[in-house]
Design an enzyme around this catalytic site. Structure first.
Site, PDB file in Angstrom:
ATOM      1  N   ARG A  17     -21.495 -27.077  -7.530  1.00 48.41           N
ATOM      2  CA  ARG A  17     -22.557 -28.056  -7.803  1.00 48.41           C
ATOM      3  C   ARG A  17     -23.509 -27.487  -8.874  1.00 48.41           C
ATOM      4  NH1 ARG A  17     -22.530 -33.024  -7.376  1.00 48.41           N
ATOM      5  NH2 ARG A  17     -22.029 -33.032  -5.149  1.00 48.41           N
TER       6      ARG A  17
ATOM      7  N   ARG B  19     -11.401 -29.528 -12.083  1.00 52.88           N
ATOM      8  CA  ARG B  19     -12.580 -28.705 -11.738  1.00 52.88           C
ATOM      9  C   ARG B  19     -12.376 -27.863 -10.484  1.00 52.88           C
ATOM     10  NH1 ARG B  19     -17.421 -32.566  -9.349  1.00 52.88           N
ATOM     11  NH2 ARG B  19     -16.131 -34.005  -8.154  1.00 52.88           N
TER      12      ARG B  19
ATOM     13  N   HIS C 279     -19.559 -32.541 -17.562  1.00 50.34           N
ATOM     14  CA  HIS C 279     -20.557 -33.152 -16.672  1.00 50.34           C
ATOM     15  C   HIS C 279     -21.763 -32.207 -16.501  1.00 50.34           C
ATOM     16  CE1 HIS C 279     -22.185 -34.777 -12.915  1.00 50.34           C
ATOM     17  NE2 HIS C 279     -21.283 -35.694 -12.838  1.00 50.34           N
TER      18      HIS C 279
ATOM     19  N   ASP D  38     -27.988 -43.833 -12.907  1.00 51.33           N
ATOM     20  CA  ASP D  38     -26.568 -43.483 -13.050  1.00 51.33           C
ATOM     21  C   ASP D  38     -25.981 -44.454 -14.069  1.00 51.33           C
ATOM     22  OD1 ASP D  38     -23.947 -42.686 -10.615  1.00 51.33           O
ATOM     23  OD2 ASP D  38     -24.028 -42.563 -12.810  1.00 51.33           O
TER      24      ASP D  38
ATOM     25  N   GLU E 201     -24.042 -36.143 -19.807  1.00 47.23           N
ATOM     26  CA  GLU E 201     -22.625 -35.765 -19.847  1.00 47.23           C
ATOM     27  C   GLU E 201     -21.931 -36.360 -21.078  1.00 47.23           C
ATOM     28  OE1 GLU E 201     -21.208 -37.278 -16.056  1.00 47.23           O
ATOM     29  OE2 GLU E 201     -23.247 -36.983 -15.275  1.00 47.23           O
TER      30      GLU E 201
END
Ligand code: TA6
Length: 314
Positions: free
Chosen positions: A86, A112, A182, A226, A286
């Site tokens: 994270r 990832r 990201h 978002d 991102e």
């Protein structure tokens, strides 16, 4: 058993072998952490960077003379085989967001959490330190994504940080690619920063449904945010008066920019952003190819997405 991936723990020998082959005295060092994950530290006169080979995941970047790191890393970030970290710069590939058809598959793809290999390292003519990591789609991924492809991430550290993500279609059929770097940025407080550069760009607002909108003025944060800005190659800037700095983000080969902060409720549901209000100290900007900007890669074709980050004090 189907679905159980044997986590690849790095033996001490492998770590020493990587160091022997790719290490650069005083500039690039490979180590193994307690959970067996291979890590790399890049050192330049202008700053230092840390990454985890798993996921090709850059998770730390500190600039010489600047107290606050540039990248945000959750205080609850977990470094464990097969687990996403994270913070830092998660590599979203070969899809962005939820899988197109199977919600049971991992969000943002499998790159990832997969074990990457070191491909190359060098000090370039300008004294910048670079390391290239690679990932090969393999049988273990076929159930999720039945294509043959290679992925390479090159990280270049100097006064700026440059990251380039290159995909090659090694198969006999075309595939659709969604991708993102990201990036989580470390900020003084989400209520005090702004993001400029995306004025008048179209975006998908995904909070409380999906609605197409146009950005009016610079972006400020007063609630969960978002947004997937589409059809834009625009550079953007995070202005942070609290840290008295601007973070300039310039990209190539990317037509989407995602801007995200989970705010209170979403952060509470996620539970790994640092309590009680760790979410106030991060913003994601991102560089991506997502939604309308997913790519179709023909057999043999390659595509690179690259971004450079420059930090200016004021
Ligand atoms: O990039 C924004 C986003 O897609 C958000 O919707 C949120 O899900 C975030 O990524 C984090 O995703 P993750 O899978 O890393 O928890």
């Amino acid at each position: 058993m189907q679905g159980i991936h044997m986590e690849r723990q790095l033996s001490m020998l492998e770590a020493e072998d990587i160091q022997q082959t790719f290490g650069i005295d005083g500039h690039l060092q490979f180590t193994k952490d307690a959970s067996g994950l291979a890590m790399a530290s890049l050192r330049h006169a202008a700053g230092q960077l840390q990454l985890c080979l798993q996921g090709g995941h850059v998770f730390g970047w500190q600039i010489e003379g600047m107290a606050e790191p540039v990248l945000w890393l959750s205080p609850q970030a977990r470094f464990a085989p097969g687990k996403s970290i994270r913070g830092g710069v998660p590599v979203c590939w070969p899809w962005f967001g939820p899988h197109g058809t199977d919600p049971g598959l991992p969000a943002h793809g499998f790159a990832r959490t997969a074990p990457w290999q070191v491909k190359a390292s060098e000090i370039d003519a300008q004294g910048r330190v670079s390391v290239s990591l690679c990932l090969q789609s393999e049988a273990g991924h076929a159930a999720m994504w039945p294509h043959a492809a290679s992925l390479e991430l090159t990280v270049l550290l100097g006064a700026e940080l440059q990251m380039t993500l290159t995909t090659v279609n090694q198969g006999a059929t075309p595939f659709v690619l969604g991708e993102a770097l990201h990036t989580y940025f470390n900020i003084s407080d989400i209520g005090g920063i702004s993001v400029s550069g995306l004025e008048d760009e179209s975006y998908w607002d995904t909070v409380g449904g999906v609605e197409k909108k146009v950005q009016r003025g610079m972006i400020r944060f007063m609630q969960e945010t978002d947004r997937v800005y589409i059809n834009t190659s625009a550079s953007c800037t995070i202005e942070d008066p609290g840290f008295r700095r601007r973070i300039h983000i310039a990209k190539q080969g990317s037509l989407s920019t995602v801007v995200w902060n989970p705010w209170t409720d979403k952060a509470a549901c996620m539970g790994d952003l640092g309590q009680p209000d760790g979410w106030r100290r991060m913003v994601c900007v991102e560089s991506a190819n997502a939604w309308d900007n997913c790519l179709m890669l023909a057999p043999g074709e390659h595509h690179s997405l690259s971004v450079s980050y420059r930090v200016e004090s004021f």
